[in-house]
Design an enzyme around this catalytic site. Structure first.
Site, PDB file in Angstrom:
ATOM      1  N   ARG A 173       7.842   7.882   7.008  1.00 36.45           N
ATOM      2  CA  ARG A 173       7.569   9.311   7.238  1.00 36.45           C
ATOM      3  C   ARG A 173       7.825   9.706   8.691  1.00 36.45           C
ATOM      4  O   ARG A 173       8.236  10.829   8.974  1.00 36.45           O
ATOM      5  CB  ARG A 173       6.151   9.650   6.800  1.00 36.45           C
ATOM      6  CG  ARG A 173       6.002   9.580   5.270  1.00 36.45           C
ATOM      7  CD  ARG A 173       4.558   9.490   4.820  1.00 36.45           C
ATOM      8  NE  ARG A 173       3.785  10.641   5.261  1.00 36.45           N
ATOM      9  CZ  ARG A 173       2.455  10.728   5.116  1.00 36.45           C
ATOM     10  NH1 ARG A 173       1.768   9.747   4.543  1.00 36.45           N
ATOM     11  NH2 ARG A 173       1.819  11.800   5.530  1.00 36.45           N
TER      12      ARG A 173
ATOM     13  N   TYR B 179      12.871   2.980   0.331  1.00 38.06           N
ATOM     14  CA  TYR B 179      12.181   4.256   0.185  1.00 38.06           C
ATOM     15  C   TYR B 179      13.184   5.406   0.273  1.00 38.06           C
ATOM     16  O   TYR B 179      14.168   5.319   1.010  1.00 38.06           O
ATOM     17  CB  TYR B 179      11.145   4.445   1.305  1.00 38.06           C
ATOM     18  CG  TYR B 179       9.859   3.699   1.096  1.00 38.06           C
ATOM     19  CD1 TYR B 179       8.808   4.273   0.389  1.00 38.06           C
ATOM     20  CD2 TYR B 179       9.681   2.419   1.618  1.00 38.06           C
ATOM     21  CE1 TYR B 179       7.610   3.592   0.206  1.00 38.06           C
ATOM     22  CE2 TYR B 179       8.485   1.724   1.434  1.00 38.06           C
ATOM     23  CZ  TYR B 179       7.454   2.321   0.728  1.00 38.06           C
ATOM     24  OH  TYR B 179       6.278   1.651   0.539  1.00 38.06           O
TER      25      TYR B 179
ATOM     26  N   ASP C 294       0.710   5.551   0.744  1.00 34.71           N
ATOM     27  CA  ASP C 294      -0.204   6.602   1.196  1.00 34.71           C
ATOM     28  C   ASP C 294      -0.575   7.532   0.051  1.00 34.71           C
ATOM     29  O   ASP C 294       0.137   7.611  -0.958  1.00 34.71           O
ATOM     30  CB  ASP C 294       0.462   7.450   2.291  1.00 34.71           C
ATOM     31  CG  ASP C 294       0.804   6.643   3.527  1.00 34.71           C
ATOM     32  OD1 ASP C 294       0.203   5.568   3.728  1.00 34.71           O
ATOM     33  OD2 ASP C 294       1.672   7.099   4.284  1.00 34.71           O
TER      34      ASP C 294
ATOM     35  N   ARG D 134       0.885  -1.155   0.000  1.00 36.04           N
ATOM     36  CA  ARG D 134       0.000   0.000   0.000  1.00 36.04           C
ATOM     37  C   ARG D 134       0.923   1.205   0.000  1.00 36.04           C
ATOM     38  O   ARG D 134       2.005   1.156   0.567  1.00 36.04           O
ATOM     39  CB  ARG D 134      -0.818   0.047   1.297  1.00 36.04           C
ATOM     40  CG  ARG D 134      -1.750  -1.111   1.430  1.00 36.04           C
ATOM     41  CD  ARG D 134      -2.357  -1.162   2.820  1.00 36.04           C
ATOM     42  NE  ARG D 134      -3.299  -2.284   2.849  1.00 36.04           N
ATOM     43  CZ  ARG D 134      -4.540  -2.202   3.282  1.00 36.04           C
ATOM     44  NH1 ARG D 134      -5.002  -1.069   3.778  1.00 36.04           N
ATOM     45  NH2 ARG D 134      -5.334  -3.257   3.247  1.00 36.04           N
TER      46      ARG D 134
END
Lengths: 250, 250
Positions: free
Chosen positions: B199, B109, B51, B49
């Protein structure tokens, strides 16, 4: 006092730096901001005209104004009055006779190409897309042949006022083509440029990269002094004014 | 046949990869394109998934479909049916039991920060702006301390379903912070991630870079297993899924 500003701008929604009758110019947006900040609307001297849609990493301009804002705080103060696609990087007081265009002894442009079968979903307004694989080595060979002092009439769009007056000799001090994966960058440094010169140079180097012409053919194209002999004018969105050089003692 | 796709997407206008009731998802846009190309609407298995607003340089997914389109031509064919902010880089037939999420053994990431008093006029939707100068060395020290197998409860947003079930241990194999001028990139590779983990990690490393906490404080934050101890969740637009790793024999 005479103030020099270093700007970055995303040229996408502008008709270029220069004020035009039709369309919003970077200069106009900047003057609007200066007027809000200073209460007067100064005349602005840009380092060059840029075409509609062309961007700038570093664009230099100067203007006369009286202000008590210290130069180190000027960018922050002015940026609050400017649209987000124009940013002032720094400000500096310069000698009275400084003119951003006439004092510049070199300007460097970068032309960005996305060279891949697959487009990038990012940065569509910051590069020109070319799917067929370019021969970057051949482009670089041709680029080296363009370094020097030449009559660049073949690389000047029709309607160029300067060409009418015959001032078509320029000196390119650096020209190179580099690739980082699909991201190809053509870099040119010259003492001055004719109308659309970088975009036509880029279009011609692309023809070399596509093996439609040979690297050494650029010499013949220069000698012809005929716009029809050179490659196409590539789209504006790939072009960035990257750097403006002034005398070191400034 | 079971087909693996490698995608890039600009997540700005999407509610994330996963199909949601409210808002357009990348998955839905992709399924729309596949349906146009294949005449059937395949079920799609994404590698993670993401965001709303998060981007991907390389996102992996698989689906079952019968097609005579050769895999080397599949990206071009499908890209014609997709919006310009989603691009298929390559396609490949994989073993029947391949699942893009379960087969992935690592994902990397990148979190992009524009660290300058002066905003950039470019790429506003691809980085998070922070004007105060960050201590990148200190951030990097903290990043090294996060490499290893830990319970990352402190770096998981409340409401995280996985946390409810207690599976909050993950292994970070690489974590670093680099700066290229004002462009700061936080890079993390792990076997899996909790909700908002990158994040929150980025927000905590920024607190280190701002000298609000010390590099070694991240150890204590991990030990607390309390979301309240870590830094803020940075905005989605700076986050890119950069890479998904599968077993080499694939």
């Amino acid at each position: 006092m005479n103030i020099l500003l270093d700007l970055s701008f995303d040229g996408t929604r502008y008709c270029g730096f220069q004020v035009q009758k039709n369309g919003l110019s970077v200069c106009q947006a900047l003057q609007d901001g200066l007027e809000q900040l200073l209460g007067t609307r100064p005349d602005v001297k840009g380092c060059s005209r840029t075409d509609a849609g062309v961007h700038a990493g570093h664009y230099a301009l100067n203007f006369w104004a009286d202000t008590r804002i210290p130069m180190e705080k000027f960018p922050l103060a002015l940026n609050q009055k400017l649209p987000a696609d124009i940013r002032v990087n720094w400000a500096k007081i310069v000698p009275d006779d400084f003119h951003a265009r006439y004092a510049a002894h070199a300007k460097t442009y970068h032309y960005h190409i996305w060279n891949s079968q697959v487009d990038s979903p990012f940065n569509a307004s910051y590069h020109h897309k070319l799917p067929g694989l370019l021969d970057v080595d051949a482009m670089n060979q041709a680029a080296q042949l363009l370094v020097g002092t030449f009559d660049f009439t073949s690389f000047c769009s029709a309607g160029c006022e300067v060409a009418m007056r015959g001032n078509t000799v320029r000196t390119i001090t650096q020209c190179s083509v580099t690739a980082d994966g699909p991201h190809v960058v053509i870099s040119v440094t010259a003492d001055g440029y004719l109308y659309n010169m970088v975009r036509i140079l880029a279009g011609t180097l692309v023809q070399v990269g596509q093996h439609r012409i040979q690297p050494q053919d650029v010499i013949g194209i220069l000698e012809q002094k005929n716009r029809g002999c050179a490659g196409p004018t590539l789209p504006a969105q790939g072009l960035f004014l990257a750097r403006v050089d002034y005398p070191q003692d400034l």
